[in-house]
Design a protein around this motif. Structure first.
Motif, PDB file in Angstrom:
ATOM      1  N   TRP A   1      -7.664   9.116  -9.391  1.00 54.81           N
ATOM      2  CA  TRP A   1      -8.785   9.119 -10.331  1.00 54.81           C
ATOM      3  C   TRP A   1      -9.130  10.546 -10.755  1.00 54.81           C
ATOM      4  CZ3 TRP A   1     -12.856   5.028 -11.062  1.00 54.81           C
ATOM      5  CH2 TRP A   1     -12.357   3.760 -10.801  1.00 54.81           C
ATOM      6  N   TYR A   2      -9.090  11.463  -9.829  1.00 48.55           N
ATOM      7  CA  TYR A   2      -9.435  12.864 -10.120  1.00 48.55           C
ATOM      8  C   TYR A   2      -8.504  13.452 -11.181  1.00 48.55           C
ATOM      9  CZ  TYR A   2     -10.166  17.870  -9.399  1.00 48.55           C
ATOM     10  OH  TYR A   2     -10.416  19.200  -9.581  1.00 48.55           O
ATOM     11  N   PHE A   3      -7.204  13.192 -11.047  1.00 47.59           N
ATOM     12  CA  PHE A   3      -6.241  13.783 -11.978  1.00 47.59           C
ATOM     13  C   PHE A   3      -6.000  12.947 -13.230  1.00 47.59           C
ATOM     14  CE2 PHE A   3      -4.945  16.056  -8.073  1.00 47.59           C
ATOM     15  CZ  PHE A   3      -5.095  17.352  -8.560  1.00 47.59           C
ATOM     16  N   HIS A   4      -6.177  11.637 -13.169  1.00 54.30           N
ATOM     17  CA  HIS A   4      -5.826  10.783 -14.303  1.00 54.30           C
ATOM     18  C   HIS A   4      -7.010  10.173 -15.050  1.00 54.30           C
ATOM     19  CE1 HIS A   4      -2.081  10.769 -11.831  1.00 54.30           C
ATOM     20  NE2 HIS A   4      -1.651  11.185 -12.992  1.00 54.30           N
ATOM     21  N   LYS A   5      -8.133  10.050 -14.384  1.00 58.99           N
ATOM     22  CA  LYS A   5      -9.315   9.496 -15.064  1.00 58.99           C
ATOM     23  C   LYS A   5     -10.587  10.107 -14.478  1.00 58.99           C
ATOM     24  CE  LYS A   5      -8.254   5.187 -12.645  1.00 58.99           C
ATOM     25  NZ  LYS A   5      -8.092   3.757 -12.760  1.00 58.99           N
ATOM     26  N   PRO A   6     -10.733  11.421 -14.657  1.00 58.41           N
ATOM     27  CA  PRO A   6     -11.875  12.110 -14.054  1.00 58.41           C
ATOM     28  C   PRO A   6     -13.233  11.627 -14.564  1.00 58.41           C
ATOM     29  CG  PRO A   6     -10.717  13.566 -15.562  1.00 58.41           C
ATOM     30  CD  PRO A   6      -9.878  12.334 -15.413  1.00 58.41           C
TER      31      PRO A   6
ATOM     32  N   ASP B   1      -1.000  -3.408  -9.047  1.00 54.43           N
ATOM     33  CA  ASP B   1       0.087  -2.438  -9.251  1.00 54.43           C
ATOM     34  C   ASP B   1      -0.305  -1.054  -8.758  1.00 54.43           C
ATOM     35  OD1 ASP B   1       1.771  -4.350 -10.343  1.00 54.43           O
ATOM     36  OD2 ASP B   1       1.269  -3.837 -12.420  1.00 54.43           O
ATOM     37  N   GLU B   2      -1.544  -0.651  -9.009  1.00 57.50           N
ATOM     38  CA  GLU B   2      -2.005   0.652  -8.518  1.00 57.50           C
ATOM     39  C   GLU B   2      -2.033   0.675  -6.989  1.00 57.50           C
ATOM     40  OE1 GLU B   2      -4.997   2.379 -11.922  1.00 57.50           O
ATOM     41  OE2 GLU B   2      -5.683   0.655 -10.752  1.00 57.50           O
ATOM     42  N   LEU B   3      -2.547  -0.374  -6.396  1.00 54.70           N
ATOM     43  CA  LEU B   3      -2.584  -0.449  -4.934  1.00 54.70           C
ATOM     44  C   LEU B   3      -1.170  -0.377  -4.360  1.00 54.70           C
ATOM     45  CD1 LEU B   3      -4.321  -0.789  -2.393  1.00 54.70           C
ATOM     46  CD2 LEU B   3      -4.019  -3.248  -2.635  1.00 54.70           C
TER      47      LEU B   3
ATOM     48  N   LEU C   1      -5.480   7.781   4.200  1.00 53.87           N
ATOM     49  CA  LEU C   1      -4.502   8.140   3.177  1.00 53.87           C
ATOM     50  C   LEU C   1      -4.696   7.327   1.904  1.00 53.87           C
ATOM     51  CD1 LEU C   1      -1.412   8.532   5.511  1.00 53.87           C
ATOM     52  CD2 LEU C   1      -2.706  10.367   4.394  1.00 53.87           C
ATOM     53  N   LEU C   2      -5.034   6.068   2.044  1.00 58.34           N
ATOM     54  CA  LEU C   2      -5.288   5.232   0.872  1.00 58.34           C
ATOM     55  C   LEU C   2      -6.479   5.772   0.079  1.00 58.34           C
ATOM     56  CD1 LEU C   2      -4.746   2.709  -0.844  1.00 58.34           C
ATOM     57  CD2 LEU C   2      -6.242   1.453   0.735  1.00 58.34           C
ATOM     58  N   PHE C   3      -7.549   6.095   0.765  1.00 61.04           N
ATOM     59  CA  PHE C   3      -8.726   6.644   0.084  1.00 61.04           C
ATOM     60  C   PHE C   3      -8.394   7.967  -0.597  1.00 61.04           C
ATOM     61  CE2 PHE C   3     -12.061   4.366   2.957  1.00 61.04           C
ATOM     62  CZ  PHE C   3     -11.710   3.158   2.384  1.00 61.04           C
ATOM     63  N   THR C   4      -7.553   8.769   0.037  1.00 60.72           N
ATOM     64  CA  THR C   4      -7.134  10.035  -0.567  1.00 60.72           C
ATOM     65  C   THR C   4      -6.304   9.777  -1.822  1.00 60.72           C
ATOM     66  OG1 THR C   4      -7.154  11.121   1.586  1.00 60.72           O
ATOM     67  CG2 THR C   4      -5.883  12.190  -0.158  1.00 60.72           C
ATOM     68  N   GLU C   5      -5.378   8.826  -1.745  1.00 58.66           N
ATOM     69  CA  GLU C   5      -4.563   8.463  -2.914  1.00 58.66           C
ATOM     70  C   GLU C   5      -5.452   8.015  -4.075  1.00 58.66           C
ATOM     71  OE1 GLU C   5      -1.182   8.171  -3.833  1.00 58.66           O
ATOM     72  OE2 GLU C   5      -0.654   9.317  -2.058  1.00 58.66           O
TER      73      GLU C   5
ATOM     74  N   ASN D   1       3.495   5.504  -2.129  1.00 53.38           N
ATOM     75  CA  ASN D   1       3.323   6.952  -1.928  1.00 53.38           C
ATOM     76  C   ASN D   1       3.000   7.269  -0.479  1.00 53.38           C
ATOM     77  OD1 ASN D   1       3.814   7.684  -4.575  1.00 53.38           O
ATOM     78  ND2 ASN D   1       1.664   7.704  -5.149  1.00 53.38           N
ATOM     79  N   ILE D   2       2.138   6.487   0.106  1.00 52.13           N
ATOM     80  CA  ILE D   2       1.754   6.708   1.504  1.00 52.13           C
ATOM     81  C   ILE D   2       2.979   6.568   2.410  1.00 52.13           C
ATOM     82  CG2 ILE D   2       0.436   5.744   3.446  1.00 52.13           C
ATOM     83  CD1 ILE D   2      -1.743   5.024   1.306  1.00 52.13           C
ATOM     84  N   VAL D   3       3.736   5.502   2.212  1.00 48.12           N
ATOM     85  CA  VAL D   3       4.919   5.271   3.043  1.00 48.12           C
ATOM     86  C   VAL D   3       5.934   6.390   2.845  1.00 48.12           C
ATOM     87  CG1 VAL D   3       6.905   3.749   3.417  1.00 48.12           C
ATOM     88  CG2 VAL D   3       4.612   2.780   3.200  1.00 48.12           C
ATOM     89  N   LYS D   4       6.173   6.776   1.600  1.00 50.30           N
ATOM     90  CA  LYS D   4       7.155   7.827   1.318  1.00 50.30           C
ATOM     91  C   LYS D   4       6.782   9.125   2.038  1.00 50.30           C
ATOM     92  CE  LYS D   4       7.054  10.180  -2.529  1.00 50.30           C
ATOM     93  NZ  LYS D   4       7.058  10.541  -3.940  1.00 50.30           N
TER      94      LYS D   4
END
Length: 164
Positions: A124-129, A77-79, A115-119, A85-88
């Motif tokens: 992780w940075y914002f939701h599970k640092p 689901d995360e993937l 872009l995937l690596f950035t996502e 997000n990437i497509v949008k």
């Protein structure tokens, strides 16, 4: 052993710049691969294009090919959410150019991975640092354990995550 070398299966290999990138090691480990070339094999161009449901062909390929083989901390689901997000964003960025040029600009496989690596990193940075911090410190420890001549650095802390 000479500086900047590593031993793999009784063979000495010269380390390159990419061997030292801890963040890169961690991101690749999420997909159970050691190098970018492992994602696409000999024909990476065959992975380009957006499907009718506004996801990329890579969404299901990456999950089926890599995640089903090992226990990844990223869910399907995360993937899928990352892919949407990437497509949008891709469609928003290329909309005017596509109209002007009269054809759809397709994302290259290496652009998708960037872009995937950035996502993944930003999620992780914002939701599970703390999970990100632990994962990067584990990747650093693995690197230092497996590469005999690795430089030893102090562990990452939360403030470091904004500079990676």
């Amino acid at each position: 052993m000479a500086k900047n070398t590593k031993t793999t299966k009784n063979k000495q290999v010269k380390l390159n710049f990419h061997d030292h990138l801890i963040l890169n090691h961690w991101l690749l480990s999420l997909f159970n691969v050691e190098k970018l070339q492992d994602f696409f094999g000999k024909n990476p161009e065959s992975f380009e294009g957006i499907k009718g449901d506004n996801t990329l062909f890579l969404d299901e390929i990456l999950y089926g090919r890599f995640f089903s083989l090992h226990n990844s901390p990223i869910t399907q689901d995360e993937l899928h959410r990352y892919d949407l997000n990437i497509v949008k964003h891709w469609q928003k960025i290329t909309k005017n150019r596509n109209k002007k040029d009269g054809f759809e600009l397709k994302m290259k496989y290496f652009q998708y991975l960037s872009l995937l690596f950035t996502e993944i990193y930003l999620d992780w940075y914002f939701h599970k640092p703390h999970d990100l911090l632990n994962a990067l410190n584990q990747a650093k420890a693995d690197y230092e354990l497996n590469v005999k001549e690795a430089k030893i650095f102090s562990p990452f802390d939360l403030a470091d995550l904004a500079r990676l």
